[in-house]
Design a protein around this motif. Sequence first.
Motif, PDB file in Angstrom:
ATOM      1  N   MET A   1     -10.153   4.993  -2.151  1.00 62.06           N
ATOM      2  CA  MET A   1      -9.747   6.081  -1.807  1.00 62.06           C
ATOM      3  C   MET A   1     -10.749   7.097  -1.191  1.00 62.06           C
ATOM      4  SD  MET A   1      -8.381   8.676  -4.394  1.00 62.06           S
ATOM      5  CE  MET A   1      -8.659  10.045  -3.131  1.00 62.06           C
ATOM      6  N   LEU A   2     -11.907   6.729  -1.264  1.00 61.72           N
ATOM      7  CA  LEU A   2     -12.913   7.611  -0.870  1.00 61.72           C
ATOM      8  C   LEU A   2     -12.758   7.841   0.955  1.00 61.72           C
ATOM      9  CD1 LEU A   2     -15.196   9.326  -1.736  1.00 61.72           C
ATOM     10  CD2 LEU A   2     -16.732   7.506  -1.402  1.00 61.72           C
ATOM     11  N   SER A   3     -12.378   6.741   1.475  1.00 60.49           N
ATOM     12  CA  SER A   3     -12.254   6.955   2.912  1.00 60.49           C
ATOM     13  C   SER A   3     -10.780   7.279   3.364  1.00 60.49           C
ATOM     14  CB  SER A   3     -12.354   5.316   3.450  1.00 60.49           C
ATOM     15  OG  SER A   3     -13.506   5.025   2.764  1.00 60.49           O
ATOM     16  N   ALA A   4      -9.831   7.680   2.297  1.00 61.74           N
ATOM     17  CA  ALA A   4      -8.355   8.157   2.661  1.00 61.74           C
ATOM     18  C   ALA A   4      -8.694   9.344   3.550  1.00 61.74           C
ATOM     19  CB  ALA A   4      -7.679   8.175   1.592  1.00 61.74           C
ATOM     20  N   ASP A   5      -7.490   9.731   3.937  1.00 64.49           N
ATOM     21  CA  ASP A   5      -7.056  11.042   4.592  1.00 64.49           C
ATOM     22  C   ASP A   5      -6.857  12.231   3.442  1.00 64.49           C
ATOM     23  OD1 ASP A   5      -6.696  13.414   5.862  1.00 64.49           O
ATOM     24  OD2 ASP A   5      -4.804  12.590   7.117  1.00 64.49           O
ATOM     25  N   PHE A   6      -8.103  13.060   3.001  1.00 68.29           N
ATOM     26  CA  PHE A   6      -7.585  13.821   1.785  1.00 68.29           C
ATOM     27  C   PHE A   6      -6.760  14.717   2.078  1.00 68.29           C
ATOM     28  CE2 PHE A   6     -11.199  13.114  -1.474  1.00 68.29           C
ATOM     29  CZ  PHE A   6     -11.170  11.970  -1.219  1.00 68.29           C
ATOM     30  N   GLY A   7      -6.407  15.263   3.311  1.00 69.79           N
ATOM     31  CA  GLY A   7      -5.335  16.196   3.809  1.00 69.79           C
ATOM     32  C   GLY A   7      -4.003  15.573   3.547  1.00 69.79           C
ATOM     33  N   ASN A   8      -3.890  14.308   3.463  1.00 70.40           N
ATOM     34  CA  ASN A   8      -2.474  13.709   3.075  1.00 70.40           C
ATOM     35  C   ASN A   8      -2.706  12.629   2.176  1.00 70.40           C
ATOM     36  OD1 ASN A   8       0.100  13.455   3.614  1.00 70.40           O
ATOM     37  ND2 ASN A   8      -0.035  12.850   5.896  1.00 70.40           N
ATOM     38  N   LEU A   9      -2.946  12.956   0.915  1.00 71.15           N
ATOM     39  CA  LEU A   9      -2.870  11.923  -0.040  1.00 71.15           C
ATOM     40  C   LEU A   9      -1.695  11.256  -0.594  1.00 71.15           C
ATOM     41  CD1 LEU A   9      -5.646  13.497  -2.443  1.00 71.15           C
ATOM     42  CD2 LEU A   9      -5.911  11.610  -0.997  1.00 71.15           C
ATOM     43  N   GLN A  10      -0.605  12.136  -0.406  1.00 69.46           N
ATOM     44  CA  GLN A  10       0.785  11.521  -0.540  1.00 69.46           C
ATOM     45  C   GLN A  10       1.042  10.227   0.179  1.00 69.46           C
ATOM     46  OE1 GLN A  10       3.869  14.131  -1.386  1.00 69.46           O
ATOM     47  NE2 GLN A  10       5.468  12.588  -1.620  1.00 69.46           N
ATOM     48  N   GLY A 136     -19.361   6.591   0.900  1.00 72.23           N
ATOM     49  CA  GLY A 136     -18.817   5.497   1.833  1.00 72.23           C
ATOM     50  C   GLY A 136     -19.446   5.014   2.916  1.00 72.23           C
ATOM     51  N   GLY A 137     -18.768   3.719   3.593  1.00 70.44           N
ATOM     52  CA  GLY A 137     -19.277   3.518   4.903  1.00 70.44           C
ATOM     53  C   GLY A 137     -20.635   2.953   4.954  1.00 70.44           C
ATOM     54  N   GLN A 138     -21.132   2.184   4.151  1.00 62.75           N
ATOM     55  CA  GLN A 138     -22.556   1.904   4.388  1.00 62.75           C
ATOM     56  C   GLN A 138     -22.436   0.304   4.652  1.00 62.75           C
ATOM     57  OE1 GLN A 138     -25.601   2.902   1.235  1.00 62.75           O
ATOM     58  NE2 GLN A 138     -24.072   3.828   0.060  1.00 62.75           N
ATOM     59  N   GLU A 165     -16.133  -7.566  -9.604  1.00 62.01           N
ATOM     60  CA  GLU A 165     -15.576  -6.720  -8.411  1.00 62.01           C
ATOM     61  C   GLU A 165     -16.810  -6.416  -7.448  1.00 62.01           C
ATOM     62  OE1 GLU A 165     -14.579  -2.665  -9.550  1.00 62.01           O
ATOM     63  OE2 GLU A 165     -12.799  -2.883  -8.481  1.00 62.01           O
ATOM     64  N   ILE A 166     -16.444  -6.548  -6.110  1.00 60.48           N
ATOM     65  CA  ILE A 166     -17.573  -5.965  -5.237  1.00 60.48           C
ATOM     66  C   ILE A 166     -17.230  -4.672  -4.395  1.00 60.48           C
ATOM     67  CG2 ILE A 166     -18.787  -6.743  -3.262  1.00 60.48           C
ATOM     68  CD1 ILE A 166     -19.864  -8.308  -5.587  1.00 60.48           C
ATOM     69  N   ASP A 167     -18.077  -3.962  -4.449  1.00 56.16           N
ATOM     70  CA  ASP A 167     -17.848  -2.268  -4.006  1.00 56.16           C
ATOM     71  C   ASP A 167     -19.214  -2.101  -2.892  1.00 56.16           C
ATOM     72  OD1 ASP A 167     -17.023   0.225  -3.296  1.00 56.16           O
ATOM     73  OD2 ASP A 167     -17.418   0.724  -5.506  1.00 56.16           O
ATOM     74  N   GLY A 168     -18.610  -2.054  -1.716  1.00 57.21           N
ATOM     75  CA  GLY A 168     -19.648  -1.491  -0.830  1.00 57.21           C
ATOM     76  C   GLY A 168     -19.868  -2.401   0.587  1.00 57.21           C
ATOM     77  N   GLY A 169     -19.338  -1.873   1.696  1.00 56.69           N
ATOM     78  CA  GLY A 169     -19.665  -2.575   2.908  1.00 56.69           C
ATOM     79  C   GLY A 169     -18.641  -3.795   2.824  1.00 56.69           C
ATOM     80  N   VAL A 170     -17.627  -4.117   2.291  1.00 52.31           N
ATOM     81  CA  VAL A 170     -16.686  -5.165   2.272  1.00 52.31           C
ATOM     82  C   VAL A 170     -16.000  -4.868   3.667  1.00 52.31           C
ATOM     83  CG1 VAL A 170     -14.807  -6.227   1.269  1.00 52.31           C
ATOM     84  CG2 VAL A 170     -16.683  -5.454  -0.485  1.00 52.31           C
ATOM     85  N   SER A 171     -15.529  -6.102   4.040  1.00 51.86           N
ATOM     86  CA  SER A 171     -14.875  -6.061   5.324  1.00 51.86           C
ATOM     87  C   SER A 171     -14.221  -7.432   5.621  1.00 51.86           C
ATOM     88  CB  SER A 171     -15.622  -5.924   6.662  1.00 51.86           C
ATOM     89  OG  SER A 171     -16.592  -7.084   6.645  1.00 51.86           O
ATOM     90  N   GLY A 189     -12.905   0.254   1.492  1.00 54.59           N
ATOM     91  CA  GLY A 189     -12.570   1.720   2.071  1.00 54.59           C
ATOM     92  C   GLY A 189     -12.256   1.731   3.424  1.00 54.59           C
ATOM     93  N   SER A 190     -13.322   2.139   4.090  1.00 57.21           N
ATOM     94  CA  SER A 190     -13.403   2.132   5.581  1.00 57.21           C
ATOM     95  C   SER A 190     -12.940   1.112   6.459  1.00 57.21           C
ATOM     96  CB  SER A 190     -14.688   2.619   6.077  1.00 57.21           C
ATOM     97  OG  SER A 190     -15.668   2.133   5.573  1.00 57.21           O
ATOM     98  N   SER A 191     -12.999  -0.040   5.942  1.00 58.04           N
ATOM     99  CA  SER A 191     -12.538  -1.401   6.533  1.00 58.04           C
ATOM    100  C   SER A 191     -10.953  -1.345   6.595  1.00 58.04           C
ATOM    101  CB  SER A 191     -13.153  -2.644   5.996  1.00 58.04           C
ATOM    102  OG  SER A 191     -12.909  -2.659   4.696  1.00 58.04           O
ATOM    103  N   VAL A 192     -10.382  -0.939   5.688  1.00 59.26           N
ATOM    104  CA  VAL A 192      -9.042  -0.563   5.663  1.00 59.26           C
ATOM    105  C   VAL A 192      -8.396   0.684   6.120  1.00 59.26           C
ATOM    106  CG1 VAL A 192      -6.978  -0.081   3.925  1.00 59.26           C
ATOM    107  CG2 VAL A 192      -8.531  -2.058   3.368  1.00 59.26           C
TER     108      VAL A 192
END
Length: 208
Positions: A1-10, A136-138, A165-171, A189-192
């Motif tokens: 969720m680091l890549s989500a829109d924090f202004g609209n978490l709901q 995020g986004g690396q 589990e793998i975290d970072g640059g997954v696409s 994150g960012s890929s979704v």
Amino acid sequence: MLSADFGNLQAMCEMINMSEAEWLHFDVMDGVFVPNISFGFPVIEAIKKHCRKMLDVHIMIVEPEKYVQRFAKAGAGMLTFHYEATTNPQHVIELIRAEGIQVGICINPDIPVEKLEPYISQVDMVLLMSVFAGFGGQKFIEQTYNRIDTLKSLIDKINPSCLIEIDGGVSLQNASTLFEHGVNVLVAGSSVFNSTNPQEMIVAMKQA
Ligand code: ZN
């Protein structure tokens, strides 16, 4: 969720609830273990109220032992800490277990996988960072595949039910190769969130 829109978490929670995603991954950063600050307990607690998926909480913080109870109370279903962020990983594992939630242990790309060997029998999941923790986004580090292979052979020998589990640059581009190497859980994150249709992207990645 680091890549989500924090202004609209709901709205993010509703999208995740409707999607094929199994867990929601949180990257908690303290500005000390990593040179970035993300969010803390109030955000996790707020999302817990709306999100029906398991909260997979990845804490990039020093002295994780001080906060285990609070993360459990905030709603973590899996709590993953960094091996290199504590002087006593064994103690952290025991504290998380005592909360009755799942335990994960994580390392950055420069820590030898073999360092985790003593803990594999006691954890539910090992998280290998495929970028350096902090932002995020690396871009995915290709050397990660060799590290997964090393980890997978240790897990097969010691605790076959332990997840990778793998975290970072997954696409979508590397998802199928990661699954072929034995990875069970992909953090995307960012890929979704940057895709035009996040729900379809989640399905595509799971089927990769
Ligand atoms: Zn993470």
